[in-house]
Design a protein around this motif. Sequence first.
Motif, PDB file in Angstrom:
ATOM      1  N   GLY A 273      -5.519  -9.684  -8.914  1.00 27.50           N
ATOM      2  CA  GLY A 273      -5.966  -8.771  -9.960  1.00 27.50           C
ATOM      3  C   GLY A 273      -6.490  -7.467  -9.399  1.00 27.50           C
ATOM      4  N   ALA A 274      -7.235  -7.554  -8.290  1.00 31.36           N
ATOM      5  CA  ALA A 274      -7.748  -6.337  -7.654  1.00 31.36           C
ATOM      6  C   ALA A 274      -6.604  -5.471  -7.158  1.00 31.36           C
ATOM      7  CB  ALA A 274      -8.684  -6.710  -6.506  1.00 31.36           C
ATOM      8  N   LEU A 275      -5.589  -6.096  -6.570  1.00 31.22           N
ATOM      9  CA  LEU A 275      -4.447  -5.346  -6.055  1.00 31.22           C
ATOM     10  C   LEU A 275      -3.632  -4.694  -7.170  1.00 31.22           C
ATOM     11  CD1 LEU A 275      -3.241  -7.863  -3.323  1.00 31.22           C
ATOM     12  CD2 LEU A 275      -4.082  -5.545  -2.904  1.00 31.22           C
ATOM     13  N   ALA A 276      -3.692  -5.269  -8.374  1.00 26.72           N
ATOM     14  CA  ALA A 276      -2.903  -4.752  -9.491  1.00 26.72           C
ATOM     15  C   ALA A 276      -3.565  -3.572 -10.187  1.00 26.72           C
ATOM     16  CB  ALA A 276      -2.654  -5.868 -10.508  1.00 26.72           C
ATOM     17  N   GLU A 277      -4.834  -3.311  -9.890  1.00 25.75           N
ATOM     18  CA  GLU A 277      -5.505  -2.184 -10.519  1.00 25.75           C
ATOM     19  C   GLU A 277      -4.853  -0.876 -10.085  1.00 25.75           C
ATOM     20  OE1 GLU A 277      -9.656  -1.815 -10.391  1.00 25.75           O
ATOM     21  OE2 GLU A 277     -10.063  -3.796 -11.253  1.00 25.75           O
ATOM     22  N   ALA A 278      -4.628  -0.001 -11.027  1.00 23.14           N
ATOM     23  CA  ALA A 278      -3.907   1.239 -10.742  1.00 23.14           C
ATOM     24  C   ALA A 278      -4.586   2.053  -9.647  1.00 23.14           C
ATOM     25  CB  ALA A 278      -3.781   2.066 -12.018  1.00 23.14           C
ATOM     26  N   ALA A 279      -5.904   2.143  -9.701  1.00 24.24           N
ATOM     27  CA  ALA A 279      -6.612   2.941  -8.705  1.00 24.24           C
ATOM     28  C   ALA A 279      -6.438   2.365  -7.305  1.00 24.24           C
ATOM     29  CB  ALA A 279      -8.097   3.023  -9.060  1.00 24.24           C
ATOM     30  N   VAL A 280      -6.444   1.025  -7.218  1.00 23.95           N
ATOM     31  CA  VAL A 280      -6.276   0.370  -5.919  1.00 23.95           C
ATOM     32  C   VAL A 280      -4.848   0.549  -5.421  1.00 23.95           C
ATOM     33  CG1 VAL A 280      -6.341  -1.839  -4.696  1.00 23.95           C
ATOM     34  CG2 VAL A 280      -8.116  -1.293  -6.383  1.00 23.95           C
ATOM     35  N   THR A 281      -3.877   0.314  -6.302  1.00 24.08           N
ATOM     36  CA  THR A 281      -2.469   0.456  -5.924  1.00 24.08           C
ATOM     37  C   THR A 281      -2.166   1.874  -5.456  1.00 24.08           C
ATOM     38  OG1 THR A 281      -1.812  -1.256  -7.507  1.00 24.08           O
ATOM     39  CG2 THR A 281      -0.096   0.250  -6.754  1.00 24.08           C
ATOM     40  N   GLU A 282      -2.689   2.864  -6.175  1.00 26.31           N
ATOM     41  CA  GLU A 282      -2.445   4.253  -5.807  1.00 26.31           C
ATOM     42  C   GLU A 282      -3.099   4.587  -4.471  1.00 26.31           C
ATOM     43  OE1 GLU A 282      -3.898   6.448  -9.113  1.00 26.31           O
ATOM     44  OE2 GLU A 282      -2.320   5.723 -10.474  1.00 26.31           O
ATOM     45  N   ARG A 283      -4.315   4.087  -4.274  1.00 21.08           N
ATOM     46  CA  ARG A 283      -5.006   4.334  -3.017  1.00 21.08           C
ATOM     47  C   ARG A 283      -4.235   3.729  -1.848  1.00 21.08           C
ATOM     48  NH1 ARG A 283      -7.608   7.023   0.781  1.00 21.08           N
ATOM     49  NH2 ARG A 283      -9.118   5.821   1.968  1.00 21.08           N
ATOM     50  N   LEU A 284      -3.782   2.486  -1.994  1.00 20.08           N
ATOM     51  CA  LEU A 284      -3.053   1.817  -0.925  1.00 20.08           C
ATOM     52  C   LEU A 284      -1.709   2.486  -0.670  1.00 20.08           C
ATOM     53  CD1 LEU A 284      -3.860  -1.902  -1.812  1.00 20.08           C
ATOM     54  CD2 LEU A 284      -4.792  -0.565   0.086  1.00 20.08           C
ATOM     55  N   ALA A 285      -1.038   2.902  -1.742  1.00 19.87           N
ATOM     56  CA  ALA A 285       0.253   3.583  -1.576  1.00 19.87           C
ATOM     57  C   ALA A 285       0.072   4.899  -0.831  1.00 19.87           C
ATOM     58  CB  ALA A 285       0.894   3.826  -2.937  1.00 19.87           C
ATOM     59  N   ALA A 286      -1.009   5.604  -1.123  1.00 21.08           N
ATOM     60  CA  ALA A 286      -1.264   6.868  -0.436  1.00 21.08           C
ATOM     61  C   ALA A 286      -1.507   6.658   1.051  1.00 21.08           C
ATOM     62  CB  ALA A 286      -2.463   7.571  -1.071  1.00 21.08           C
ATOM     63  N   LEU A 287      -1.974   5.460   1.405  1.00 24.41           N
ATOM     64  CA  LEU A 287      -2.234   5.143   2.805  1.00 24.41           C
ATOM     65  C   LEU A 287      -1.021   4.525   3.501  1.00 24.41           C
ATOM     66  CD1 LEU A 287      -5.820   3.649   2.397  1.00 24.41           C
ATOM     67  CD2 LEU A 287      -5.223   5.817   3.481  1.00 24.41           C
ATOM     68  N   GLY A 288       0.078   4.386   2.758  1.00 21.99           N
ATOM     69  CA  GLY A 288       1.285   3.838   3.360  1.00 21.99           C
ATOM     70  C   GLY A 288       1.448   2.350   3.198  1.00 21.99           C
ATOM     71  N   PHE A 289       0.615   1.702   2.375  1.00 17.48           N
ATOM     72  CA  PHE A 289       0.699   0.260   2.174  1.00 17.48           C
ATOM     73  C   PHE A 289       1.524  -0.066   0.933  1.00 17.48           C
ATOM     74  CE2 PHE A 289      -3.729   0.367   4.150  1.00 17.48           C
ATOM     75  CZ  PHE A 289      -3.281  -0.027   5.397  1.00 17.48           C
TER      76      PHE A 289
END
Length: 324
Positions: A273-289
């Motif tokens: 659920g934490a990984l599915a949060e938009a803010a988390v997903t966007e943050r991780l994507a910006a870091l290359g994850f």
Amino acid sequence: MTNGRRTLLLASVIAAATARAQAQVFPSRPVRIVVPFPPGGGVDVFARAIVPALQVRLGQPVVVENIGGASSRLGTQAVLRAPADGHTLLITNDTLAAVEALPPPGAAPLLPGLAPVTLGIDAPNLLVTHPRSGIPDIATYAARLRARPGGLNVGVPGWGTSHHLTSELIAQAIGARPEHIAYRGGGPLLADLLAGTVDAALVTLGAAIDQVRDGRLVGLAVTSAARAPSAPAVPTVAEILAPDFEQVTWMGLLAPAGTPAATRDLLHEATRGALAEAAVTERLAALGFGVVGAPAPRFAEVLSGTAGRFAAVVAATGIRPADA
């Protein structure tokens, strides 16, 4: 119904009730997540990115504790010694598989003492240098290494880590090996790289992407099959050196073996659920994850497969443990 069957049925009912009760009371206090690397590296970045959303779902504070050293073994062993109640967890990367493939002499295996919970993310590794190195691209890196094998030093976040073994794979593609310098995690390594103490480094993309974007570091190549969306200007090893080259890193959450299945299931749902949060997903994507969020059975398969591949790398190169 015979007495034996009644006893088995009663035992099953009690076990199920106990598991439900444990899940209902968990967590009863703050949750400790051990990152077996110093602050500042890719695993630390990932852990701290998901903690705010995770603690909301768990209803308890979640505290990250960095215990670096021995290529992640020290922090991992701290989790193995913890009670198997879900309140002490491990977030680590594929170095866990690497240290299983290259254990110190006499060291006990780590994997039997751990239970996979969630395969969280995957990401390319990044071969990176500093602007003063005079190495603008991976072709130049390869040419210099072939001209003088061992003449370049490459920092890795620990001897026998997944980054070290991946760098050895790149060296196989080039046909010449650098001198590897082991650090106690990605944070100290990046500090030395920025200072020009080492020629190059192999780190998880997310650990150095900000420095590459602002020009303080130079990205030479990523180890994924395709270019990373977060760093489209950085070519792949496959483009320049070896068409089939691919070795991505992954990060995930594990608990001590023996942690109740109901507790592990609750942890997985909270993490997913934490990984599915938009803010988390966007943050991780910006870091290359790239977010994966796979459950324990899939994580166990990936962990076993990675350990097997790294064992083959060790056998092919003759690498020995740092304290062998």
